[in-house]
Scaffold this motif. Sequence first.
Motif, mmCIF file in Angstrom:
data_model
loop_
_atom_site.group_PDB
_atom_site.id
_atom_site.type_symbol
_atom_site.label_atom_id
_atom_site.label_comp_id
_atom_site.label_asym_id
_atom_site.label_seq_id
_atom_site.Cartn_x
_atom_site.Cartn_y
_atom_site.Cartn_z
ATOM 1 N N ILE A 145 39.168 -10.464 45.431
ATOM 2 C CA ILE A 145 40.542 -10.393 45.913
ATOM 3 C C ILE A 145 40.584 -9.469 47.130
ATOM 4 C CG2 ILE A 145 41.536 -10.861 43.653
ATOM 5 C CD1 ILE A 145 42.155 -7.926 43.314
ATOM 6 N N THR A 146 41.649 -9.576 47.901
ATOM 7 C CA THR A 146 41.852 -8.673 49.031
ATOM 8 C C THR A 146 43.243 -8.066 48.915
ATOM 9 O OG1 THR A 146 41.529 -8.422 51.421
ATOM 10 C CG2 THR A 146 42.711 -10.415 50.680
ATOM 11 N N GLU A 147 43.640 -7.281 49.925
ATOM 12 C CA GLU A 147 44.866 -6.481 49.813
ATOM 13 C C GLU A 147 45.632 -6.506 51.129
ATOM 14 O OE1 GLU A 147 45.871 -1.715 49.298
ATOM 15 O OE2 GLU A 147 44.029 -2.512 48.411
ATOM 16 N N ASN A 148 46.939 -6.360 51.057
ATOM 17 C CA ASN A 148 47.772 -6.243 52.254
ATOM 18 C C ASN A 148 47.570 -4.858 52.866
ATOM 19 O OD1 ASN A 148 49.120 -5.181 49.862
ATOM 20 N ND2 ASN A 148 50.938 -4.884 51.143
ATOM 21 N N LEU B 187 44.927 -11.991 45.820
ATOM 22 C CA LEU B 187 45.638 -10.902 46.487
ATOM 23 C C LEU B 187 45.961 -9.780 45.518
ATOM 24 C CD1 LEU B 187 47.167 -9.808 49.036
ATOM 25 C CD2 LEU B 187 49.212 -10.937 48.105
ATOM 26 N N LEU B 188 45.747 -8.548 45.982
ATOM 27 C CA LEU B 188 46.267 -7.339 45.355
ATOM 28 C C LEU B 188 47.397 -6.851 46.254
ATOM 29 C CD1 LEU B 188 44.263 -4.302 43.989
ATOM 30 C CD2 LEU B 188 46.199 -3.966 45.525
ATOM 31 N N ILE B 189 48.585 -6.643 45.699
ATOM 32 C CA ILE B 189 49.722 -6.178 46.486
ATOM 33 C C ILE B 189 49.855 -4.660 46.330
ATOM 34 C CG2 ILE B 189 51.344 -6.724 44.600
ATOM 35 C CD1 ILE B 189 52.163 -6.846 48.366
ATOM 36 N N ASP B 190 49.840 -3.954 47.453
ATOM 37 C CA ASP B 190 50.074 -2.512 47.465
ATOM 38 C C ASP B 190 51.448 -2.272 48.069
ATOM 39 O OD1 ASP B 190 50.219 0.248 48.275
ATOM 40 O OD2 ASP B 190 48.042 0.375 48.097
ATOM 41 N N THR B 191 52.343 -1.674 47.289
ATOM 42 C CA THR B 191 53.719 -1.490 47.746
ATOM 43 C C THR B 191 53.856 -0.371 48.778
ATOM 44 O OG1 THR B 191 54.286 0.092 45.993
ATOM 45 C CG2 THR B 191 54.576 -2.273 45.506
#
Length: 274
Positions: A161-164, A188-192
């Motif tokens: 997975i990757t991240e924003n 996707l990993l979502i980082d807020t």
Amino acid sequence: MAHSLDPTKALHTWSLFRTMGRFVAPGSAPSGVLTENDGAEGLPLLELPGQLAAHGFASAQLCHFYLPRTAASYLAEVRDAFDTAGVDLECFLVDDGDVTHPERGEEQQDWLSGWIDVAEQLGAPRVRVPAGDQPPTEQTIALSARRLRELAADHPDIRVITENWKSLLVDADTTRDLLDRLGGEVGLLIDTGNWTGPDKYEQIAAVAGGAECSQVKARESAPGVLDVEDLTRCLTVLRDVGYAGRISYVYAGTDDDEWGRLEQMHEIAGTVTG
């Protein structure tokens, strides 16, 4: 579609950087973003799972730079420590590497592949790698998609997975563009906490529904004071868009009492998760 958030008490281990003595293993941060540090006064990695369990955590995302060595025998010890403590290693996080670098991108892809091997030996079901640290253009997005797909194809036994995150995935449109090109082969990993600005919550909402993992970051409204409003709103966005993964807390504030601030985050999350 809104639903209840996963109640599993989970964290991103960056939250314990000071507890771990700011340890950064030699050779683990080629970009220089992190400074190598022997962490002499910190909590040893093999003791971390037990401490996580003692503080009620059932799930963790583990930073790659906390590993002092990657010999198979040591990785087996780390894996056993998590198993013995009953803490699930949700995701192994590779926090460096740039597959879009104009000169070293292929070399960085190989470097990331080696860390994915480590994640597999640890028994992690997922590994997060950066999508790229160059500004988004047609060329860099296409290159990221190609190299991430190659990494996933080379490691079929673990979910990549990757991240924003970083310079490539600066907004929801770019992130959706990359995900479309990946065609589900990479998640996707979502980082807020990675996007800012007046439309931050709309940007997060535009991609979070399809994310598999999260990092919910607590910002501060003043030194040592959690921004409760921002944290609550981020959690509410994830709930309302139907995010179905775990809520992994990220404390990156100024208070040295990292465990205490994580517990405060958990209490705040309880007002949203129910």
